[in-house]
Design an enzyme around this catalytic site. Structure first.
Site, PDB file in Angstrom:
ATOM      1  N   CYS A   1       0.764  -1.246   0.005  1.00  0.00           N
ATOM      2  CA  CYS A   1      -0.157  -0.124  -0.118  1.00  0.00           C
ATOM      3  C   CYS A   1       0.816   1.311  -0.058  1.00  0.00           C
ATOM      4  CB  CYS A   1      -1.039  -0.001   1.168  1.00  0.00           C
ATOM      5  SG  CYS A   1      -0.098   0.262   2.936  1.00  0.00           S
TER       6      CYS A   1
ATOM      7  N   HIS B   1      15.025 -14.805  11.040  1.00  0.00           N
ATOM      8  CA  HIS B   1      14.884 -14.980  12.802  1.00  0.00           C
ATOM      9  C   HIS B   1      13.278 -15.147  12.755  1.00  0.00           C
ATOM     10  CE1 HIS B   1      18.644 -12.982  13.832  1.00  0.00           C
ATOM     11  NE2 HIS B   1      18.782 -13.912  12.877  1.00  0.00           N
TER      12      HIS B   1
END
Length: 145
Positions: free
Chosen positions: A65, A98
């Site tokens: 967006c 991670h």
């Protein structure tokens, strides 16, 4: 790889460039909209991409967006979605390594199209490290507040 992509009306050019790039690499890209520059509500497309990724094991998603913020919040409302808003390559790498991010959020008003394509390339080519990160990611998925 199966990749779902969605945006709001501000990000059609970026979405198209990313889709074309992924298709040239042989990925199966599903564009969940929109198709025109008529104003739309970004949450609708964040939810659609999140739901598609949640239903299709081992798939990835890309949401875009204007800022990337709203659509990432929407995608993260979907169970098992870990959408990461990233503007830099290092952040994309860490989001995958991670956090096992399965959706990449981008801001069309803040980064150039070519940089976005480069970030997507990093996203699809970086693997989750597992190990000590596994417990943390599980907590993200299991939390129901």
């Amino acid at each position: 790889m199966k990749i779902f992509i969605g945006s709001d009306h501000t990000a059609l050019e970026m979405k198209s460039a990313i889709s074309d790039f992924l298709k040239t690499l042989g990925h199966q890209v599903t564009d969940l909209g929109p198709e025109s520059d008529e104003a739309v509500d970004y949450p609708d497309f964040g939810f659609k991409v999140g739901e598609a990724v949640n239903k299709n094991k081992n798939s990835l998603g890309i949401v875009i967006c204007g800022s990337g913020i709203g659509i990432s919040i929407a995608a993260n409302k979907v169970k098992n979605i870990r959408a990461a808003l990233c503007y830099e390559k290092e952040a994309v790498e860490l989001a995958r390594k991670h956090n096992n991010a399965n959706v990449l959020a981008l801001g069309a008003r803040f980064i150039a199209v070519q940089k976005a394509v480069n970030l997507v390339e990093t996203f699809i080519n970086t693997e989750f490290e597992g190990d000590r990160h596994e417990t943390r990611v599980r907590k993200l998925c299991d939390y129901s507040g």
